[in-house]
Scaffold this motif. Structure first.
Motif, mmCIF file in Angstrom:
data_model
loop_
_atom_site.group_PDB
_atom_site.id
_atom_site.type_symbol
_atom_site.label_atom_id
_atom_site.label_comp_id
_atom_site.label_asym_id
_atom_site.label_seq_id
_atom_site.Cartn_x
_atom_site.Cartn_y
_atom_site.Cartn_z
ATOM 1 N N ASN A 159 20.498 25.983 -119.690
ATOM 2 C CA ASN A 159 19.211 25.762 -119.006
ATOM 3 C C ASN A 159 19.075 26.584 -117.722
ATOM 4 O O ASN A 159 18.505 26.130 -116.732
ATOM 5 N N LYS A 160 19.592 27.787 -117.755
ATOM 6 C CA LYS A 160 19.540 28.648 -116.572
ATOM 7 C C LYS A 160 18.119 29.122 -116.292
ATOM 8 O O LYS A 160 17.309 29.306 -117.204
ATOM 9 N N ASN A 161 17.842 29.351 -115.027
ATOM 10 C CA ASN A 161 16.566 29.949 -114.627
ATOM 11 C C ASN A 161 16.629 31.439 -114.930
ATOM 12 O O ASN A 161 17.604 32.110 -114.583
ATOM 13 N N ILE A 162 15.572 31.942 -115.528
ATOM 14 C CA ILE A 162 15.526 33.344 -115.917
ATOM 15 C C ILE A 162 14.615 34.091 -114.955
ATOM 16 O O ILE A 162 13.458 33.703 -114.764
ATOM 17 N N PRO A 163 15.115 35.158 -114.340
ATOM 18 C CA PRO A 163 14.305 35.922 -113.388
ATOM 19 C C PRO A 163 13.049 36.512 -114.046
ATOM 20 O O PRO A 163 13.054 36.849 -115.237
ATOM 21 N N ARG A 164 12.018 36.653 -113.260
ATOM 22 C CA ARG A 164 10.750 37.197 -113.765
ATOM 23 C C ARG A 164 10.903 38.590 -114.352
ATOM 24 O O ARG A 164 10.256 38.922 -115.339
ATOM 25 N N ASP A 165 11.759 39.422 -113.743
ATOM 26 C CA ASP A 165 11.902 40.784 -114.269
ATOM 27 C C ASP A 165 12.554 40.781 -115.651
ATOM 28 O O ASP A 165 12.233 41.627 -116.491
ATOM 29 N N THR A 166 13.412 39.816 -115.921
ATOM 30 C CA THR A 166 14.013 39.693 -117.256
ATOM 31 C C THR A 166 12.959 39.262 -118.270
ATOM 32 O O THR A 166 12.868 39.825 -119.369
#
Length: 113
Positions: free
Chosen positions: A74-81
C-alpha cells in the motif's frame, strides 16, 4: 490467468490502467524490489510485483515487455511515476498485500514464477 482476475485476487486498486490490457493473459509473475533482477529474469507477458515506486520501475516494465505493475504494501506512488505509467500505457495497481502474501495467493491459484 488474465490480469483482471489477478488484480481481484490481490485486492488491488487501479492507479493507471489501459482497459484493453485487463483481459491480457499473464504467463508469469516476477516479484522483486531490484530493477537489476527484473531486467535479468523477467519474461515477456509477466506481471511485476514490487515495492519500488520510482519512475524507473515503469521504464523497466516497458523495456522487459511486462503486462503491468502491482505496487505492494500500500505504498504511496509519486505523481511522476503515475504520469509516466499513463503516458507509456503501463497498467499500474497498488495492493496492501506483502510480497509473501501476494506470491502465495497467486501460486495457490495456479500462477508460476
Amino acid at each position: 490467468m488474465i490480469l483482471r482476475k489477478i488484480i481481484k485476487l490481490l485486492k488491488a486498486r487501479k492507479i493507471s490502467s489501459v482497459d484493453e490490457m485487463m483481459d491480457v493473459e499473464v504467463e508469469n509473475i516476477i516479484g522483486s524490489d531490484l530493477v537489476s533482477d527484473v531486467l535479468s529474469y523477467a519474461k515477456s507477458k509477466s506481471l511485476l510485483l514490487t515495492g519500488l515506486v520510482s519512475p524507473q520501475v515503469v521504464r523497466t516494465a516497458t523495456m522487459t515487455d511486462l503486462v503491468g505493475i502491482v505496487i505492494l504494501r500500500n505504498k504511496n506512488i509519486p505523481r511522476d511515476t503515475i504520469s509516466l505509467a499513463k503516458a507509456l500505457n503501463v497498467p499500474l495497481f497498488v495492493s496492501e498485500f506483502s510480497m509473501f502474501k501476494s506470491c502465495g495467493v497467486l501460486f495457490e491459484n495456479g500462477l508460476k514464477g
